[in-house]
Design a protein around this motif. Structure first.
Motif, PDB file in Angstrom:
ATOM      1  N   GLN A  25       0.850  -1.185   0.000  1.00 41.33           N
ATOM      2  CA  GLN A  25       0.000   0.000   0.000  1.00 41.33           C
ATOM      3  C   GLN A  25       0.884   1.233   0.000  1.00 41.33           C
ATOM      4  N   GLY A  26       0.634   2.162  -0.934  1.00 38.67           N
ATOM      5  CA  GLY A  26       1.398   3.404  -0.964  1.00 38.67           C
ATOM      6  C   GLY A  26       1.862   3.729  -2.371  1.00 38.67           C
ATOM      7  N   GLU A  27       2.386   4.938  -2.523  1.00 36.10           N
ATOM      8  CA  GLU A  27       2.836   5.370  -3.851  1.00 36.10           C
ATOM      9  C   GLU A  27       4.102   4.616  -4.235  1.00 36.10           C
ATOM     10  N   LEU A  28       4.128   4.066  -5.443  1.00 39.38           N
ATOM     11  CA  LEU A  28       5.264   3.271  -5.876  1.00 39.38           C
ATOM     12  C   LEU A  28       5.445   3.421  -7.379  1.00 39.38           C
ATOM     13  N   SER A  29       6.651   3.869  -7.785  1.00 40.79           N
ATOM     14  CA  SER A  29       6.916   3.994  -9.224  1.00 40.79           C
ATOM     15  C   SER A  29       7.130   2.610  -9.808  1.00 40.79           C
ATOM     16  N   GLU A  30       7.039   2.499 -11.152  1.00 43.39           N
ATOM     17  CA  GLU A  30       7.239   1.207 -11.780  1.00 43.39           C
ATOM     18  C   GLU A  30       8.661   0.696 -11.526  1.00 43.39           C
ATOM     19  N   ALA A  31       9.611   1.630 -11.619  1.00 43.33           N
ATOM     20  CA  ALA A  31      11.011   1.239 -11.406  1.00 43.33           C
ATOM     21  C   ALA A  31      11.202   0.676 -10.007  1.00 43.33           C
ATOM     22  N   ASN A  32      10.581   1.338  -9.051  1.00 44.93           N
ATOM     23  CA  ASN A  32      10.738   0.863  -7.671  1.00 44.93           C
ATOM     24  C   ASN A  32      10.016  -0.454  -7.423  1.00 44.93           C
ATOM     25  N   SER A  33       8.873  -0.647  -8.080  1.00 45.37           N
ATOM     26  CA  SER A  33       8.198  -1.932  -7.875  1.00 45.37           C
ATOM     27  C   SER A  33       9.025  -3.061  -8.491  1.00 45.37           C
ATOM     28  N   ILE A  34       9.719  -2.784  -9.588  1.00 45.55           N
ATOM     29  CA  ILE A  34      10.607  -3.797 -10.174  1.00 45.55           C
ATOM     30  C   ILE A  34      11.785  -4.063  -9.242  1.00 45.55           C
ATOM     31  N   LYS A  35      12.269  -2.993  -8.628  1.00 47.19           N
ATOM     32  CA  LYS A  35      13.390  -3.150  -7.698  1.00 47.19           C
ATOM     33  C   LYS A  35      12.978  -4.020  -6.504  1.00 47.19           C
ATOM     34  N   ILE A  36      11.805  -3.755  -5.981  1.00 44.38           N
ATOM     35  CA  ILE A  36      11.324  -4.544  -4.832  1.00 44.38           C
ATOM     36  C   ILE A  36      11.116  -5.999  -5.239  1.00 44.38           C
ATOM     37  N   ALA A  37      10.490  -6.201  -6.381  1.00 52.62           N
ATOM     38  CA  ALA A  37      10.215  -7.570  -6.816  1.00 52.62           C
ATOM     39  C   ALA A  37      11.507  -8.313  -7.140  1.00 52.62           C
ATOM     40  N   GLY A  38      12.391  -7.653  -7.876  1.00 54.01           N
ATOM     41  CA  GLY A  38      13.586  -8.329  -8.380  1.00 54.01           C
ATOM     42  C   GLY A  38      14.744  -8.381  -7.404  1.00 54.01           C
ATOM     43  N   HIS A  39      14.852  -7.409  -6.534  1.00 53.61           N
ATOM     44  CA  HIS A  39      16.013  -7.357  -5.645  1.00 53.61           C
ATOM     45  C   HIS A  39      15.703  -7.695  -4.200  1.00 53.61           C
ATOM     46  N   LEU A  40      14.427  -7.832  -3.880  1.00 50.75           N
ATOM     47  CA  LEU A  40      14.103  -8.183  -2.497  1.00 50.75           C
ATOM     48  C   LEU A  40      13.266  -9.462  -2.440  1.00 50.75           C
ATOM     49  N   LEU A  41      12.154  -9.479  -3.175  1.00 54.01           N
ATOM     50  CA  LEU A  41      11.203 -10.575  -2.982  1.00 54.01           C
ATOM     51  C   LEU A  41      11.589 -11.848  -3.738  1.00 54.01           C
ATOM     52  N   ALA A  42      12.058 -11.711  -4.981  1.00 56.18           N
ATOM     53  CA  ALA A  42      12.319 -12.906  -5.784  1.00 56.18           C
ATOM     54  C   ALA A  42      13.791 -13.285  -5.757  1.00 56.18           C
ATOM     55  N   ASP A  43      14.068 -14.573  -5.781  1.00 59.29           N
ATOM     56  CA  ASP A  43      15.426 -15.083  -5.958  1.00 59.29           C
ATOM     57  C   ASP A  43      15.580 -15.319  -7.454  1.00 59.29           C
ATOM     58  N   ASN A  44      16.472 -14.576  -8.094  1.00 63.36           N
ATOM     59  CA  ASN A  44      16.460 -14.625  -9.561  1.00 63.36           C
ATOM     60  C   ASN A  44      16.925 -15.945 -10.144  1.00 63.36           C
ATOM     61  N   VAL A  45      17.548 -16.802  -9.315  1.00 66.18           N
ATOM     62  CA  VAL A  45      17.948 -18.118  -9.818  1.00 66.18           C
ATOM     63  C   VAL A  45      16.750 -19.075  -9.830  1.00 66.18           C
ATOM     64  N   THR A  46      15.903 -18.980  -8.835  1.00 64.89           N
ATOM     65  CA  THR A  46      14.844 -20.001  -8.696  1.00 64.89           C
ATOM     66  C   THR A  46      13.431 -19.470  -8.908  1.00 64.89           C
ATOM     67  N   GLN A  47      13.250 -18.141  -8.949  1.00 61.94           N
ATOM     68  CA  GLN A  47      11.879 -17.622  -8.999  1.00 61.94           C
ATOM     69  C   GLN A  47      11.683 -16.572 -10.095  1.00 61.94           C
ATOM     70  N   ASP A  48      10.450 -16.489 -10.602  1.00 64.26           N
ATOM     71  CA  ASP A  48      10.025 -15.405 -11.481  1.00 64.26           C
ATOM     72  C   ASP A  48       9.027 -14.542 -10.724  1.00 64.26           C
ATOM     73  N   TYR A  49       8.815 -13.309 -11.232  1.00 64.73           N
ATOM     74  CA  TYR A  49       7.795 -12.465 -10.585  1.00 64.73           C
ATOM     75  C   TYR A  49       6.951 -11.757 -11.623  1.00 64.73           C
ATOM     76  N   LEU A  50       5.764 -11.374 -11.227  1.00 62.48           N
ATOM     77  CA  LEU A  50       4.890 -10.536 -12.052  1.00 62.48           C
ATOM     78  C   LEU A  50       4.345  -9.424 -11.176  1.00 62.48           C
TER      79      LEU A  50
END
Lengths: 954, 257
Positions: free
Chosen positions: A45-70
């Motif tokens: 919840q909150g204001e989030l730019s597209e770049a930042n949502s990609i950063k959160i998904a790709g650099h925090l939530l997903a493990d790029n070796v084993t996971q994909d994100y949408l």
């Protein structure tokens, strides 16, 4: 603005969650599912730019070796196939620790503007499912409605919790008649009886005003069975006499009579303290968390262990938690779903949830879980038992609290939420088919990392002497913690200062909430600043909420208005003593008569495979028992590290070989025949486990945990009186004082037709023993071919409650008894023998008797053995072979001795019943011969091991 | 010189005490330092010679194991860590520490900007496993395993310990550069199946180092086998002089002599 991020396991990796759900559905009888996909979901919840949502998904939530994100899209799978998608999320107000960590991780990325986070899980089921099957899977597998729900389209995920409206509530009590008093107690879930309500009415008539809701709640909670133990400390009519305070006349009395100089603090603090070495003492507490675990196994067990860890942390000025122990009682895990009473979770689900709950909390706290036990019986189906224990290490000069007026009262650790409202009172009532709904507020979910941060910082504060007193917030929350700690001074609390998880709590909810991971410290005013700074440095919340006073009253304020004022004396001493009746009648049990079965080897296999005997490796290996670096004898031992150890040995200080032995005794089967002998047997079992690993009765203390049915019923109370008397008798002879204990009564489950099913009377005895040198430990696995095998102790015709008779479906009233003086002599002699290094292996003879003990020793040691029962000390001497093999007589050991030490060993055992019964062989066969040399058992040890391992080899 | 060890703590670290103790037994001096004190500059990394990231569940491993602490290193301490590395100092990550090192960009090569190339993911058994395992020590540039015994006995205790390279080239890179320091083996020296490879790690990899050999990450716990009573077999085989794990810490101390 809400951003939704969905993760998926890349196709090359296994989807464990999906697999687990598919298997679980299969267990439920749904066999039309081809595959299940799982997707972790995060809502921000909150204001989030597209770049930042990609950063959160790709650099925090997903493990790029084993996971994909949408981002704001959902994964699609097998789109041509028939499928069903469902998403589950937490109910409002339930702890969502992954969401909390996510917020922290987002802040670390330097991204601002996110105000709230929430997690969910989405599943896609491939295959055709009926609506009925969908709801079955949802309710039995995917979620527990007590804490979770199916996310609905358009659901407001971050709806406000309501505001902090203040509405002072008085409860008209002074004019109420008896019926009205009981109605108030019932409607407000106070669980107070008429006499207690009348006592409160009189008190408020005397002071000339009506009570407020929070005053009534505080009284109900302080007077609850859970907090006051009023059944066992009240008056009991027994055999024509009145016992005034059963505990005082048995458990407390024996400790006081034994008067051991190494008992530092008993029955007065959150845990009992005994001496360890010149610099440190150890403390030990075992608690139960039965009702919460029945409703939400994961959360109940999770907060059960989390809660008991805070007991040593809140003992004296705070102990460092160093060992966990846990004992569970469940219904049979192979029961069919259709045979379960309504409203009851399946025992397998309960067990898996409980084990995961204890695992995730204990492991994350970095505390080794080194000892435990599991018992299965049908009567635990509606009311499982979850015992959790913790041992703490505390400096000798930090064992006492000082309570003085004028100190700041500071709450530390977690925030307060609506979780766990009414836990103390709810746990004092019986469970029923609607419990899941009625008590949803009483269920809590723990967050171990909050507690871990808390203990790390607390130990620093303790060593800097920053506070003068501490206690934990357990049942009854702040009300109980501050009510008890400030009993001798009084206190003023500003409830609006208590940090909250969310808005909308009333002053009453704040005071009685049982939210986890909170403790209270009393701090001298000149040390407040330093204290707050220390906690802040490690991100632990610490908030001043009030101060101690000198007028022995507890006063509660909310935004400046007084909302409650109670006299400490009335609060703690005002509870009227109710008289309860107790009677016990010996059950009529027919003594079975039958010829000796032909192949006793089959019965060795069957008993080894029995759920109460079989390997618990599936559970044990999920617990970290090595952390803190002190493990000296592990729960599983032997050549392959998979044999059943008798007790664990842990060195709480890495710099020393001085150690702590933990063991337990529990046998509800005996309790159904006679609770007296169940209790002496449990004490004997716990102590002989201590002796088996090389310990001694010197500096051994025990803990009692009674879990019983409703003791307002005279037969249940009668059994309890017998068990308590037995505790006195046995502890007195063994000279092992009780240092702490707890009782959980009302363990009954009401079925739909109103029948009340009580658990079997269950007494857990936990033993803690200080061992001078861990390097003298003995394990139970056979060590070398050619060594001699002895049986120590007398084997009697005691088949009542035995596994052998259970498997045969036979009954016997001859419950194992304990010859206390004889047992003490054996234990003392065995200790001397192990101390002199005369014992190569030792195993206690318990469930399943000699046959099972030998089989376990052989397969654990990967060695064969040949035994002859003809020389066995037995009573009567004509005891039939099968009874000799499987009787569960107490105070016995199977011992392996090297030939060169035979004489010395026999000399050490002089005066005790013992016999040389066989030899260790280098082959892999266990041979047992009977009275006339006839072969009774001839089995391959690896086949025996297979039988022992397969039952719970999940 | 006697090296100073910074044992890094964060919320949820829990093998910090035993890691400190192991380094002290090996002759180092060691301090427990909360990551907040590094972040706010109260403690300076440059005052130490060895950085040890111990086991535990930092920040609950709530998102994935070690991820949040890894991001703290990667986004807030990268410069200082680079300097530390360039100063030829040592870094070791054990269990959760290993997970942190691969996710922060310190292993298999120091690069804070590239995508992660290897990871540690959920065990093939799908659950936490506390077991003793046998490790084959390979020929590698690793400072911590100089003159090591060929086979070691350490416990593992983790849920996310399955080592996975992102592709075959990455694995080949590790092999070609001798970066695979430890591999699980079975007690008879053969290729291990479960439980001897306790998590299903690709190529049975239990620990790797960077090309300099100064950064080591491993899932098994050497600090849990330094005393004679640590071994699960001591009641059978007798008490050894020291556990298999102590040599690793002694090597780290020796490097500064």
């Amino acid at each position: 603005m809400i951003t939704r991020i969905e993760l998926a396991v890349k196709p090359a990796f296994p989807d464990f969650e999906g697999r687990k759900i598919k298997n679980g559905a299969h267990d439920l009888g749904v066999k039309t599912i081809d595959k299940v996909y799982s997707f972790p979901v995060t809502y921000l919840q909150g204001e989030l730019s597209e770049a930042n949502s990609i950063k959160i998904a790709g650099h925090l939530l997903a493990d790029n070796v084993t996971q994909d994100y949408l981002i704001n899209r959902k994964f699609e799978r097998d789109t041509d196939a028939k499928q069903w998608s469902v998403e589950i999320t937490f109910n409002r107000g339930v702890t969502d620790m992954v969401a909390e960590t996510t917020l922290k991780g987002i802040a670390d990325l330097g991204i601002t503007g996110i105000t709230e986070a929430k997690t969910a899980k989405r599943y896609i089921f491939i295959g055709s499912l009926t609506e009925e099957q969908k709801s079955l899977i949802t309710e039995k597998l995917l979620m527990n409605k007590v804490i979770e729900h199916v996310l609905q389209p358009g659901e407001a995920l971050f709806a406000p919790h309501g505001d902090d409206r203040f509405n002072l509530v008085h409860v008209p009590l002074r004019q109420a008649n008896a019926d009205e008093l009981l109605k108030i107690s019932r409607d407000r879930d106070l669980f107070l009886n008429l006499e207690e309500m009348k006592t409160i009415q009189k008190h408020f008539q005397d002071i000339g005003r009506e009570p407020t809701d929070v005053e009534l709640e505080m009284l109900a909670q302080t007077w609850s069975e859970h907090c006051s133990h009023k059944s066992l400390t009240g008056k009991i009519e027994w055999e024509g006499k009145v016992i005034d305070n059963l505990l005082k006349n048995t458990i407390f009395k024996v400790t006081s009579e034994l008067n051991k100089p190494w008992c530092v603090s008993v029955f007065k603090d959150n845990a009992g303290i005994i001496r360890f070495d010149d610099e440190y003492n150890i403390c030990f507490k075992v608690e139960t968390h039965n009702h919460p675990s029945a409703m939400e196994p994961y959360g109940g067990a999770n907060t059960g262990i989390g809660g008991v860890i805070r007991d040593p942390m809140g003992t004296g000025l705070g102990a460092k938690p160093v060992i966990n122990t846990d004992v569970f009682c469940f219904g049979p895990v192979d029961i069919k779903y259709e045979d379960l009473p309504k409203g009851v979770l399946h025992p397998k689900r309960v067990m898996q949830g409980v084990v995961s709950g204890v695992r995730d909390y204990g492991n994350r706290m970095g505390i080794p879980t080194s000892n435990g036990s599991i018992f299965f019986d049908e009567r635990y189906i509606g009311n499982p038992l979850v015992y959790c224990g913790n041992v703490g290490l505390i400096p000798v000069d930090k064992c006492e609290k000082t309570i003085v007026p004028g100190d700041a009262i500071i709450v530390i650790g977690g925030r307060t939420g609506r979780d766990g409202i009414h836990g103390a009172t709810a746990s004092s009532g019986e469970l029923h088919t609607e419990s899941e709904d009625t008590w949803s507020g009483a269920v809590q979910i723990g967050n171990p990392i909050v507690e871990k941060k808390l203990v790390d910082t607390l130990m620093q504060a303790r060593d800097l002497s920053l506070y003068r007193a501490i206690t934990d917030c357990g049942a009854g929350g702040l009300s109980s913690a501050i009510g008890e700690l400030a009993e001798t001074t009084g206190a003023e609390i500003e409830l609006d200062k208590v940090p909250l998880k969310y808005h909308g709590l009333s002053y009453m909810e704040i005071w009685i909430s049982e939210a986890q991971e909170r403790m209270v410290i009393f701090v001298a005013q000149d040390k407040v600043e330093q204290t707050l700074k220390l906690f802040a440095a490690e991100d632990v919340e610490a908030t001043i909420i009030g101060k101690t006073t000198n007028d022995k009253k507890i006063r509660l304020f909310y935004k400046g208005t007084m909302v409650g004022e109670l006299d400490m004396h009335f609060l703690h001493k005002g509870l009227p003593k109710t008289i309860r009746k107790a009677k016990w009648e010996k059950p009529v049990i027919k003594e079975a008569e039958f010829p000796q079965p032909a192949n006793l080897g089959d019965y060795v296999h069957k008993i080894l495979a029995a759920p109460n005997v079989c390997s618990k490796e599936w559970v044990i290996k999920q617990y970290d028992h090595e952390v803190q670096g002190g493990s000296a004898l592990k729960p599983l031992v032997g050549a392959a590290g998979d044999g059943p150890g008798d007790a664990s040995i842990t060195r709480p200080r890495m710099s020393s070989f001085k150690a702590v032995i933990l063991a337990n005794g529990l046998n509800p089967n005996y309790g159904l025949i006679d609770p007296y002998h169940m209790a002496t047997s449990a004490i004997d079992e716990a102590l002989r486990n201590v002796i088996a690993v090389g310990g001694s009765l010197e500096q051994t203390a025990i803990l009692d945990n009674f879990c019983w049915g409703n003791t307002d019923k005279p037969d249940r109370m009668g059994g309890l009186v017998r068990a308590a008397n037995a505790c006195y008798d046995a502890a007195k002879v063994f000279e092992t004082p009780f240092i702490s204990g707890k009782d959980s009564l009302n363990n009954e489950y009401q079925t739909e037709n109103g029948e009340s099913i009580a658990i079997p009377p269950t007494l857990l005895i936990s033993a803690i023993s200080v061992m001078t040198d861990a390097r003298k430990a003995v394990s139970m696995d056979l060590k070398e071919a050619g060594n001699l095998i002895y049986c120590v102790g007398l084997t009697k015709y005691e088949m009542g409650g035995s596994h052998y008779f259970n498997i045969l479906g036979k009954s016997s009233a001859t419950v194992p008894q304990v010859d206390l003086d004889g047992a003490k002599k054996i234990f003392t002699a065995m200790s001397a023998a192990t101390d002199k290094g005369l014992v190569r292996a030792c195993h206690d003879c318990s469930e399943g008797g000699i046959g099972i003990a030998l089989a376990e020793m052989a397969f654990a040691g990967a060695l064969g053995a040949e035994i002859n029962l003809s020389q066995l000390p037995k009573e009567p001497t004509t005891l039939r072979d099968d009874f000799a093999l499987f009787s569960e007589s107490n105070s016995r050991f199977i011992v392996e001795v090297q030939p060169g030490k035979q004489q010395q060993f026999e000399k050490a055992l002089a005066g005790c019943p013992f016999a040389h019964i066989g030899v260790v062989n280098k082959d892999t066969t266990l041979v047992i011969r009977g009275e006339n040399g006839k072969t009774l058992v001839k089995e391959d040890i690896y086949k025996l091991k297979e039988s022992w391992q397969k039952t719970l080899g999940w | 010189m006697i090296p100073g060890v910074l044992v890094l703590r964060a919320a949820g670290s829990n093998c910090d005490d035993e890691t400190k103790f192991a380094f002290e037994q090996a002759g180092a001096r060691a301090d427990l330092v909360h990551v907040n004190r590094l972040l706010n500059g109260e403690v300076k990394l440059e005052n130490y010679q060895i950085l040890a990231i111990p086991g535990g569940f930092t920040y609950g491993d709530d998102i994935s194991a070690g991820k949040v602490l890894a991001n703290q290193l990667k986004y807030k301490l990268a410069e200082k860590l680079h300097q530390f590395y360039n100063d030829k100092k040592l870094i070791i990550g054990i269990c959760n520490g290993f997970q942190v090192l691969v996710k922060a960009g310190l292993l298999p090569v120091v690069d804070f900007t590239a995508q992660q190339t290897v990871t540690l993911t959920i065990n093939d058994s799908g659950k936490y496993e506390d077991r003793w395992v046998y490790l084959k020590v390979n020929d590698s540039p690793c400072v911590f395993t100089r003159n090591s015994k060929a086979t070691l006995h350490y416990p593992v205790a983790h849920t996310e310990g399955k080592f996975v390279p992102q592709d075959d080239q990455t694995l080949q890179y590790l092999i070609d550069n001798k970066l695979v320091v430890f591999q699980y083996i079975s007690p008879d020296g053969k290729k291990p199946a479960f439980p001897w490879n306790p998590n299903g790690s690709v190529h049975d990899i239990a620990g790797i180092c960077d090309p300099s050999g100064r950064i080591l990450g491993l899932m098994p716990h050497p600090e849990r086998n330094i005393d004679p009573t640590h071994s699960p077999f001591w009641t059978r085989n007798g008490l050894a002089a020291e556990g298999d794990g102590l040599a690793l810490f002694k090597n780290a101390v020796q490097y500064f002599k």
